[in-house]
Design an enzyme around this catalytic site. Structure first.
Site, PDB file in Angstrom:
ATOM      1  N   ASP A 144       0.446   4.131   4.386  1.00  0.00           N
ATOM      2  CA  ASP A 144      -0.233   4.398   4.119  1.00  0.00           C
ATOM      3  C   ASP A 144      -1.448   4.338   4.223  1.00  0.00           C
ATOM      4  OD1 ASP A 144      -1.416   1.760   4.899  1.00  0.00           O
ATOM      5  OD2 ASP A 144      -1.925   0.503   2.885  1.00  0.00           O
TER       6      ASP A 144
ATOM      7  N   LYS B 134      -6.608   7.235  10.528  1.00  0.00           N
ATOM      8  CA  LYS B 134      -8.092   6.997  11.162  1.00  0.00           C
ATOM      9  C   LYS B 134      -7.912   7.062  12.977  1.00  0.00           C
ATOM     10  CE  LYS B 134     -10.313   3.926   7.739  1.00  0.00           C
ATOM     11  NZ  LYS B 134     -10.889   3.046   7.207  1.00  0.00           N
TER      12      LYS B 134
ATOM     13  N   ARG C  94      -5.157  -0.125  -6.966  1.00  0.00           N
ATOM     14  CA  ARG C  94      -4.731   1.036  -6.573  1.00  0.00           C
ATOM     15  C   ARG C  94      -3.611   2.105  -6.854  1.00  0.00           C
ATOM     16  NH1 ARG C  94      -2.256  -2.448  -1.589  1.00  0.00           N
ATOM     17  NH2 ARG C  94      -2.787  -5.145  -2.137  1.00  0.00           N
TER      18      ARG C  94
ATOM     19  N   GLY D 103       0.353  -1.197  -0.150  1.00  0.00           N
ATOM     20  CA  GLY D 103      -0.200   0.066   0.186  1.00  0.00           C
ATOM     21  C   GLY D 103       0.957   1.181   0.278  1.00  0.00           C
TER      22      GLY D 103
ATOM     23  N   ASP E  57      -5.507  -0.842  -1.846  1.00  0.00           N
ATOM     24  CA  ASP E  57      -6.328  -1.682  -2.967  1.00  0.00           C
ATOM     25  C   ASP E  57      -7.935  -2.029  -1.823  1.00  0.00           C
ATOM     26  OD1 ASP E  57      -5.641  -3.658  -0.607  1.00  0.00           O
ATOM     27  OD2 ASP E  57      -6.669  -5.144  -1.853  1.00  0.00           O
TER      28      ASP E  57
ATOM     29  N   ASP F 243      -5.635   2.322  11.211  1.00  0.00           N
ATOM     30  CA  ASP F 243      -6.341   2.850  11.213  1.00  0.00           C
ATOM     31  C   ASP F 243      -6.005   2.113  12.362  1.00  0.00           C
ATOM     32  OD1 ASP F 243      -9.403   2.061  10.855  1.00  0.00           O
ATOM     33  OD2 ASP F 243      -8.926  -0.258   9.834  1.00  0.00           O
TER      34      ASP F 243
ATOM     35  N   PHE G 102     -13.669   3.268   4.481  1.00  0.00           N
ATOM     36  CA  PHE G 102     -12.920   2.244   4.035  1.00  0.00           C
ATOM     37  C   PHE G 102     -12.831   2.856   2.940  1.00  0.00           C
ATOM     38  CE2 PHE G 102     -11.434  -1.126   0.530  1.00  0.00           C
ATOM     39  CZ  PHE G 102     -10.524  -1.807   1.408  1.00  0.00           C
TER      40      PHE G 102
END
Ligand code: 5GP
Length: 180
Positions: free
Chosen positions: A100, A131, A165, A44, A159, A103, A152
């Site tokens: 990337d 996030k 991507r 990512g 991806d 979360d 999301f």
């Protein structure tokens, strides 16, 4: 791109590139005279890393780490395995981990502990997206591109089932219209 019309642009390409330029300038200032190794987390972070290093005006080396987490791909389990390790030792090096998205923080927490045990001079984290509403393990984030809601997202390295991507922007699925 086929299927990309289901998504809505959340962070346009120009905003991404402007922020990455700022992050590169900040990292350049912070690491003057240091022995920097920039570590990208596959897959990512590849697009972000390749744009970011072009704005870091310092001698540096790059390395990559492959990780796989078990369980539902959209729900972080926190059980992480290194599938591809760094190509060189990081003892006494200043390591900048490029991610990337953070979360729950479980992946990064694992990564940080793994790296610290290898006795680098320093470890800092640079993530494009954060996030914060989903945090389960608080990891210090030294450089954050954008803070986003708990949605999301895909594109710019991220991806959905290995697709999307290559979108040059960050996109998300718009909320469902209950009347639709
Ligand atoms: P964490 O361990 O912080 O919960 O999860 C980090 C990893 O989960 C990221 O590196 C990424 O692979 C995946 N992830 C978390 N949120 C998203 C998202 O919104 N979109 C995509 N594509 N992957 C995500």
């Amino acid at each position: 791109m086929q299927g990309a019309d289901r998504f809505e642009v959340l962070i346009p390409e120009a905003d991404l590139q402007a922020r990455i330029r700022e992050l590169g300038a900040q990292i350049t200032r912070d690491y003057q005279g240091r022995d920097l190794v920039v570590v990208g987390v596959l897959k990512g972070a590849v697009l972000f890393l390749s744009d970011l290093v072009r704005h870091i005006d310092l001698p540096l080396s790059m390395d990559f780490l492959g990780l796989s987490s078990y369980g539902d791909a959209t729900l972080s389990s926190g059980v992480v395995q290194i599938t591809q390790d760094l190509s060189r030792p990081i003892v006494d090096r200043d390591v900048l981990v490029v991610e990337d998205i953070v979360d729950t923080g479980l992946t990064l927490s694992f990564l940080r502990e793994t790296f610290v045990s290898r006795q680098p001079r320093s470890v800092r984290i640079c993530t494009l997206l954060h996030k914060p509403s989903n945090t389960r393990k608080a990891v210090p984030l030294d450089y954050v591109g954008f803070t986003i809601d708990d949605r999301f997202v895909v594109g710019y390295g991220l991806d959905f089932e290995q697709r999307f991507r290559n979108l040059p922007y960050i996109a998300h699925l718009p909320p469902q219209d209950p009347a639709a």
